[in-house]
Design an enzyme around this catalytic site. Structure first.
Site, PDB file in Angstrom:
ATOM      1  N   HIS A 101       0.954  -1.088  -0.012  1.00  0.00           N
ATOM      2  CA  HIS A 101       0.074   0.066   0.128  1.00  0.00           C
ATOM      3  C   HIS A 101       0.878   1.008   0.080  1.00  0.00           C
ATOM      4  CE1 HIS A 101      -3.140  -2.766   0.688  1.00  0.00           C
ATOM      5  NE2 HIS A 101      -2.564  -3.200   1.971  1.00  0.00           N
ATOM      6  N   GLU A 117      -2.241  -0.307   8.134  1.00  0.00           N
ATOM      7  CA  GLU A 117      -3.047  -1.283   8.708  1.00  0.00           C
ATOM      8  C   GLU A 117      -2.524  -1.976   9.592  1.00  0.00           C
ATOM      9  OE1 GLU A 117      -4.396  -3.097   5.183  1.00  0.00           O
ATOM     10  OE2 GLU A 117      -3.011  -4.689   5.253  1.00  0.00           O
ATOM     11  N   HIS A 175       3.525  -7.277   1.627  1.00  0.00           N
ATOM     12  CA  HIS A 175       2.963  -8.425   2.469  1.00  0.00           C
ATOM     13  C   HIS A 175       1.923  -9.200   1.780  1.00  0.00           C
ATOM     14  CE1 HIS A 175       0.194  -4.737   2.333  1.00  0.00           C
ATOM     15  NE2 HIS A 175      -0.781  -5.671   2.311  1.00  0.00           N
ATOM     16  N   ARG A 195      -0.428  -4.769  -6.812  1.00  0.00           N
ATOM     17  CA  ARG A 195      -0.081  -5.970  -6.565  1.00  0.00           C
ATOM     18  C   ARG A 195       1.188  -6.239  -7.328  1.00  0.00           C
ATOM     19  NH1 ARG A 195      -5.252  -7.326  -9.142  1.00  0.00           N
ATOM     20  NH2 ARG A 195      -6.897  -7.380  -7.584  1.00  0.00           N
TER      21      ARG A 195
END
Length: 312
Positions: A101, A117, A175, A195
């Site tokens: 992200h 997050e 991640h 991605r």
């Protein structure tokens, strides 16, 4: 004011399954469909959480945020047009893509939104893995070479978490969630994901999903090498400018209110049972918005909860 609950929004995902139905005794929308995400509190333009009980039933989270901010959420909150958090349950029966992200300083340049997050492991099959950060010795050039060869999975560090573990995922951290995990995810209100590798598989439509290699390379923190799961600091699992998450062990009869009476909190029931002042009981997997100056919840059994607040 009583606790506020919302109707979950279920998202079909190629890597999803039906564990949300089994573990949390819920009814998923379509039989046989793989659902990877339950969006429990969402104020996205196309994904609005709607209150499902009480006098506010039928009201959207955005309407609450826009029209009753001080009354429900409290004072001194950022004057953003949307509720700043997105709260989810993730069910990974297959591996998610290896992704990143964007950090705030890069997100706007790329036309995306920054996203930090944290994950709390609600359920884990034996040997289930998380993929987080890079293996020691992997350089940016090595990583780009792995993309060319389709072997990114060999460059990414893996961890085997247990139920009850947690990990902070700052923007820029490479991640992926492995197969066999159910996770509570607390994040900034953003839906930007780049991605970099999707395990050379097809999407639900039989076509490989889009990759965002160029954007990913710009966002990845290549100094993030072989991180481990987080160690709690007292009750605190994660804290950053966007959210603060505590895990609390409540014995039967304990009352639970907001740590700051002038601000709201979000309660995730990890285990046990809570009773709210409107006579309802709340069990594992339920997410509750506890308004400012709300009446306290009562632990009807020994319980574990996550309590999420926004730091002042």
């Amino acid at each position: 004011m009583h606790v506020i609950t919302f109707k979950p929004l279920y998202m079909e995902r190629v890597w999803g399954g039906r564990e949300i139905e089994k573990i949390f005794e819920r009814e998923l929308p379509a039989a046989g469909t793989p659902y990877g995400e339950a969006w429990e509190m969402s104020d996205r333009p196309a994904e609005q959480s709607i209150v499902n009980h009480g006098p506010l039933k039928g009201t959207s989270l955005n309407e609450l945020w826009q029209n009753s901010r001080e009354e429900i959420f409290g004072s001194g909150l950022e004057d953003s047009p949307r509720f700043p958090l997105l709260i989810k349950i993730l069910d990974a029966r297959d591996k998610l893509s290896i992704q990143v992200h964007p950090p705030a300083e890069i997100a706007s340049e790329l036309g995306g939104e920054a996203k930090t997050e944290m994950w709390y492991i609600a359920d884990a099959l034996p040997g289930a893995q998380l993929y987080v950060g890079l293996k020691a010795g992997i350089t940016k050039a090595d990583f780009q070479d792995a993309i060319e060869k389709g072997s990114v999975d060999q460059a990414v560090h893996s961890i085997t978490p247990q139920r009850g573990d947690s990990i902070f995922i700052p923007s820029g951290r490479l991640h992926a969630i492995g197969a066999g995990l159910v996770i509570y995810e607390i994040q900034q209100n953003s839906d930007t994901t780049y991605r970099v590798f999707d395990w050379n598989r097809m999407g639900l439509d039989g076509v490989p999903r889009d990759l965002h290699v160029e954007q990913s390379i710009r966002c990845i923190d290549f100094s993030d090498v072989e991180p481990g799961m987080d160690e709690p600091n007292g009750n605190t699992l994660a804290t950053c400018p966007y959210f603060h998450v505590d895990r609390l062990n409540l014995s039967t009869g304990t009352m639970l209110g907001n740590p700051d009476q002038e601000r709201f909190s979000i309660i995730t029931v990890v285990s046990g049972e809570l009773e709210s002042s409107d006579g309802r009981t709340h069990q594992e997997g339920d997410m509750l918005l506890l308004p400012r100056a709300s009446q306290a919840l009562r632990a009807a059994a020994d319980s574990i909860v996550l309590q999420t607040t926004i730091p002042r």
